[in-house]
Scaffold this active site. Sequence first.
Site, PDB file in Angstrom:
ATOM      1  N   TYR A  12      42.332  33.553  51.577  1.00 49.73           N
ATOM      2  CA  TYR A  12      42.279  32.494  50.571  1.00 49.73           C
ATOM      3  C   TYR A  12      43.353  32.654  49.492  1.00 49.73           C
ATOM      4  O   TYR A  12      43.680  31.699  48.801  1.00 49.73           O
ATOM      5  CB  TYR A  12      40.896  32.459  49.909  1.00 49.73           C
ATOM      6  N   ILE A  13      43.899  33.862  49.335  1.00 52.37           N
ATOM      7  CA  ILE A  13      44.969  34.100  48.374  1.00 52.37           C
ATOM      8  C   ILE A  13      46.316  34.237  49.075  1.00 52.37           C
ATOM      9  O   ILE A  13      47.305  33.623  48.685  1.00 52.37           O
ATOM     10  CB  ILE A  13      44.677  35.358  47.532  1.00 52.37           C
ATOM     11  N   ASP A  32      48.884  39.671  59.069  1.00 45.60           N
ATOM     12  CA  ASP A  32      47.431  39.818  59.033  1.00 45.60           C
ATOM     13  C   ASP A  32      46.982  40.539  60.292  1.00 45.60           C
ATOM     14  O   ASP A  32      47.535  40.305  61.378  1.00 45.60           O
ATOM     15  CB  ASP A  32      46.750  38.450  58.927  1.00 45.60           C
ATOM     16  N   VAL A 161      44.825  33.149  40.120  1.00 44.99           N
ATOM     17  CA  VAL A 161      44.668  31.725  40.425  1.00 44.99           C
ATOM     18  C   VAL A 161      43.214  31.410  40.759  1.00 44.99           C
ATOM     19  O   VAL A 161      42.431  32.282  41.129  1.00 44.99           O
ATOM     20  CB  VAL A 161      45.571  31.299  41.602  1.00 44.99           C
ATOM     21  N   LYS A 212      42.979  42.054  34.810  1.00 46.11           N
ATOM     22  CA  LYS A 212      42.457  41.124  35.818  1.00 46.11           C
ATOM     23  C   LYS A 212      40.940  41.227  35.923  1.00 46.11           C
ATOM     24  O   LYS A 212      40.223  40.212  35.996  1.00 46.11           O
ATOM     25  CB  LYS A 212      43.097  41.387  37.185  1.00 46.11           C
ATOM     26  N   ARG A 219      34.343  35.721  32.401  1.00 43.93           N
ATOM     27  CA  ARG A 219      33.764  34.479  32.914  1.00 43.93           C
ATOM     28  C   ARG A 219      32.343  34.707  33.408  1.00 43.93           C
ATOM     29  O   ARG A 219      31.471  33.836  33.259  1.00 43.93           O
ATOM     30  CB  ARG A 219      34.635  33.902  34.030  1.00 43.93           C
ATOM     31  N   HIS A 250      32.529  21.897  18.279  1.00 47.36           N
ATOM     32  CA  HIS A 250      33.126  22.846  17.337  1.00 47.36           C
ATOM     33  C   HIS A 250      34.380  23.425  17.984  1.00 47.36           C
ATOM     34  O   HIS A 250      34.348  23.866  19.136  1.00 47.36           O
ATOM     35  CB  HIS A 250      32.140  23.967  17.005  1.00 47.36           C
ATOM     36  N   GLY A 263      29.793  32.317  42.594  1.00 44.33           N
ATOM     37  CA  GLY A 263      30.145  32.762  43.937  1.00 44.33           C
ATOM     38  C   GLY A 263      31.609  33.104  44.071  1.00 44.33           C
ATOM     39  O   GLY A 263      32.359  33.163  43.101  1.00 44.33           O
ATOM     40  N   CYS A 266      36.005  36.877  43.445  1.00 47.94           N
ATOM     41  CA  CYS A 266      36.537  37.492  42.225  1.00 47.94           C
ATOM     42  C   CYS A 266      35.469  37.769  41.173  1.00 47.94           C
ATOM     43  O   CYS A 266      35.209  38.921  40.830  1.00 47.94           O
ATOM     44  CB  CYS A 266      37.646  36.614  41.635  1.00 47.94           C
TER      45      CYS A 266
END
Length: 455
Positions: A12-13, A32, A161, A212, A219, A250, A263, A266
């Site tokens: 996915y990256i 890969d 990302v 990182k 989050r 505010h 989910g 990361c």
Amino acid sequence: MRTHLAVVGLGYIGLPLSLALCERGETVIGVDIDQRKVDELRAGITHVMEPYRGEPLEILLRRHLASGRFSVTTSLSEAAKLASVFLVTVGLPVAGDVVDKSPLLACARDLATVLSPGDLVLIRSTLVPGMMEQDIVPVLASGSGLVPGKDFHVAYAPERVAEGRAMEEFQTLDVVVSGLTDACCQRAMDVLGRLTDGQLHKTSLRVAELSKVVENAQRDVNIALAHELKLVAEQHGVDVYELIRMANTHPRVQLLEPNLGVGGFCIPNAYAYLAASISSEELIPLFSLARQINLTAPHRAARQLDEALRQAGKRLSGARVAVIGLGMKDGSNDIRQSPAVHFAEILAERGATVTAFDPTVEPYFPFQAPSLEDCLADADAVAVAAWQAEFDAAPWPALLEGARQPLVVLDLKRRLVQRLQAADWQIRGDTHLPYVAISARRLQASHDCAMEMVP
């Protein structure tokens, strides 16, 4: 002369990174170990959902394969014949709170055997802080017989990302860059400067590793706060989304919205990476508590659905529940640690007959339905877990006429309820709690029946 860039790991990256580099004019060889994935990529097939400038990633893949800018292989030695720069995106899986370093370290060992003087190894994976100096650099040194920082360059620049926006963000976001030496860092900055229009921020290896993980952990904590606010709002009988909107007026408040959980690869793994990097005698309870709050969010949603079904004269055990979307977030087909999947499994454990549909997720789970119509047929409840673009055009009111009404609707983001309201369905429930919905046709039929019974 070796002019290619090698991207090691095409998930996915790694795949979006490869194609973003191609978009910037680079020639990339992707590596890969999964032969099936490599064969599919060579055929122009990918299941990674990363639209870019109105085109799916598969179109970009085929264009860059045809142009010769992108090629794929399972062989690092083949890549090393063409490339002197290796960008590594192999991840660190987590089981519970235990981090598995072995995939990345195995990659480093294999990579070490093909390194030549002057090469650059640029790690872009999220790491347990300390891994560069304690694990990766020693492995590269011992396997290559070369001196890191002298004979070849080693650098770290974590990707940051978001899935679904990776193609754009690889080329626009600022990047934190570090190197074993100043020369290593400069070599990495030269490469990354060709990829992004954002600023490059030079720092130490340890700060880059921590930055990182801290970004992701922050989050996780913020989302946990949103889930706790949801509980507070329930106690006061108010709409949590309205509460958050008002608080966010505010300028120094930026609350996130709750959903089914957190989910992907990361954010859920950030606590494990942090915890693995510090002494076992030290505690970081805020991060640990946030992780537990977010893990239990699907359980709380299941309890709410059970309560709403009871109020509608039904029970979760034995009910047919349609789960809409299985991706780890809206617009994603990534099911790694997906709260939608977890939610569906919890419902099944509590005795519900679960059917789920997601047009972007290949058949994998026993409860997946072949179509949206099959998913919704005879449903006692519908839960919107992850919204996909194809759902926008679905004729929801017509599809749900065949459901068992009154229909319980768990729709935390109100994507479905708004469409039913527009079709004159009666919606009971004025907060974020599950709604009870009855179609206008059923209401009219009930009214007509009542009128006929009047003497």
